[in-house]
Design a protein around this motif. Structure first.
Motif, mmCIF file in Angstrom:
data_model
loop_
_atom_site.group_PDB
_atom_site.id
_atom_site.type_symbol
_atom_site.label_atom_id
_atom_site.label_comp_id
_atom_site.label_asym_id
_atom_site.label_seq_id
_atom_site.Cartn_x
_atom_site.Cartn_y
_atom_site.Cartn_z
ATOM 1 N N CYS A 101 0.837 -1.209 0.000
ATOM 2 C CA CYS A 101 0.000 0.000 0.000
ATOM 3 C C CYS A 101 0.870 1.257 0.000
ATOM 4 O O CYS A 101 0.574 2.221 -0.717
ATOM 5 C CB CYS A 101 -0.922 -0.006 1.212
ATOM 6 N N ILE A 130 -6.374 5.571 -4.829
ATOM 7 C CA ILE A 130 -6.295 4.157 -4.431
ATOM 8 C C ILE A 130 -5.542 4.031 -3.106
ATOM 9 O O ILE A 130 -5.957 3.284 -2.202
ATOM 10 C CB ILE A 130 -5.602 3.325 -5.524
ATOM 11 N N SER A 147 -7.040 2.385 0.423
ATOM 12 C CA SER A 147 -6.470 1.126 0.914
ATOM 13 C C SER A 147 -5.639 1.302 2.181
ATOM 14 O O SER A 147 -5.724 0.489 3.110
ATOM 15 C CB SER A 147 -5.613 0.482 -0.185
#
Length: 484
Positions: free
Chosen positions: A28, A191, A195
């Motif tokens: 991540c 994103i 996340s």
């Protein structure tokens, strides 16, 4: 501070879980690294459009204006470094990384709506602030959540994933319409924002904030266990480490500590090597260097090619860093990159003197080898060293000094370094950069400490012992050391 594995009855199952949550967290973080690489590489496919008569902002820019659009992001980075100093102890690395993603999204909104140079510059400055805040936190966060036996591997993951950002910009950027490219670039921080919000926080930051129960829960997630008793020993170790920490130190207070001075010197030299090894310059003048041989590539293909050679190197670095160690990897990386640049310079120097038709492939080969070797160790390791060598009380100060220095150097590279191009000649520049790469061999052999498999306590203890062995007369400094 690294989270060590618990020795328990269900060790093998716990170890699998440890790997899972820590790898996911590092992946991540790598999405944010993609976003930062995209910020820096965005100009490659965009600037020709901004120079054209049908510029997307309504009027073509001059080359002087373009240089500001390119370089001003590094001025924003210095602002971000300053904010990092203020916020790191207050909100922690995870929150700063999330804030950095928000700022990056805002910067893309400015760039997408820009109809003037000033709005473009504002957007780039905001992107720089985001990078200056969050880039140092990637290394700090990953090193603090990682088990010591895989810390180097995990710390390499964001850099490996980040290379996808360059490949995306170089490969897709020339073929996407301006607004479409902007929207695509904004997808990466979005994103990450979604996340990374679910990833565990650093237990060391939580303990420093007095949130013992939250730190316990974070350790349970990171160690892959639902039993509080299995993290109790580690939690006490975290608390003892934080208690030894001297807390919020200024730069002058940090400089009074022998460990900080030694760590800063090591990291400073490592960053000097990456800043002066020629990576920024060679990336900017890639087409010129490729044109010295008979193998011709289009701008788009050459850019993709330059990005692709970094992938196997960064992947190999992640696999080897915890097996071979930091020192051998940095040494091999410096040696290979130095030899490649010396050969590149030699080809350019001899090109007008002797017939080199039989080795006309050499420029492409040398640049490929340079891109591979520089990405093997010299490129990723300085970022890892920031997370490993500085004690918790000096991390933000050390990151601030090193990041500000690097921003100034890269800003100068883009604004004024090109003047050497005509006066010195390409071969002289290659040899200069090659000499810097060779200096990395001496650095790895004489200065760089081996941190493979060591906890942060062990790293600080080793720094203390080597400092005492080389400087017995400065006992007053050692009494002020923070062995965290």
């Amino acid at each position: 501070m690294a989270v060590e594995e618990m020795i328990s009855h269900d060790h093998s199952n716990s170890k699998r879980n440890v790997r899972f949550i820590q790898y996911i967290s590092a992946i991540c973080a790598g999405v944010l690294q993609i976003s930062q690489f995209v910020n820096l590489s965005w100009g490659s496919p965009t600037l020709p459009r901004l120079l054209a008569e049908d510029s997307p902002i309504g009027k073509p820019l001059t080359y002087d204006e373009i240089s500001w659009v390119l370089s001003v992001i590094y001025l924003g980075t210095m602002v971000g470094n300053t904010l990092l100093m203020v916020l790191l102890d207050k909100v922690g690395p995870k929150s700063i990384m999330l804030l950095g993603a928000v700022l990056t999204i805002i910067s893309w909104i400015f760039l997408g709506l820009a109809k003037s140079l000033s709005v473009l510059i504002i957007g780039r400055v905001i992107a720089g602030v985001s990078d200056g805040m969050s880039l140092p936190c990637i290394s700090i966060y990953v090193c603090e959540i990682a088990c010591k036996d895989i810390r180097g591997r995990l710390a390499s993951i964001p850099m490996f994933i980040g290379v996808f950002g360059n490949l995306f910009i170089f490969g897709a950027g020339p073929y996407l319409e301006y607004t479409t490219l902007i929207i695509s670039c904004a997808v990466f921080p979005t994103i990450f924002l979604v996340s990374f919000s679910f990833m565990p926080n650093s237990p060391y930051f939580l303990i420093r904030k007095g949130k013992r129960r939250d730190a316990e829960r974070s350790l349970m997630r990171l160690l892959g266990t639902k039993s509080k008793s299995q993290v109790e020993d580690r939690l006490r170790e975290v608390e003892e480490t934080v208690e030894r920490d001297t807390g919020n130190l200024t730069l002058m207070q940090s400089l009074l500590m022998a460990n900080f001075r030694k760590s800063l010197l090591i990291v400073f030299v490592a960053y000097n090597i990456i800043n002066f090894c020629g990576l920024t310059f060679l990336s900017s003048y890639l087409q010129v260097f490729l044109a010295t041989g008979s193998i011709s590539l289009s701008k788009e293909l050459a850019s993709v090619f330059w990005g692709l050679v970094q992938f196997p190197a960064v992947m190999l670095s992640g696999l080897l860093i915890d097996k071979l160690g930091r020192r051998p990897l940095f040494c091999v990386s410096s040696l290979g990159a130095g030899i490649a640049l010396i050969l590149e310079g030699g080809y350019i120097y001899l090109q007008g003197i002797v017939n080199l038709e039989s080795v006309s492939f050499l420029p492409v080969l040398c640049l490929s080898l340079y891109g591979f070797f520089i990405s093997l160790g010299v490129l990723p390791l300085p970022y890892i060293l920031v997370g490993e060598l500085f004690a918790t009380g000096t991390k933000k100060v050390g990151s601030f000094v090193v990041s500000c220095y690097s921003s100034i150097i890269i800003f100068a590279h883009i604004k004024v370094f090109g003047s050497m191009f005509d006066s010195w000649g390409l071969y002289s520049i290659c040899w200069l950069f090659g000499g810097v790469c060779f200096s990395g061999i001496l650095f790895s052999l004489l200065m760089l400490p081996e941190t493979k498999g060591k906890s942060f306590n062990e790293i600080q203890s080793n720094l203390s012992s080597t400092t005492k062995n080389t400087s017995h007369s400065h006992k007053g400094d050692f009494e002020m050391e923070n062995v965290s």
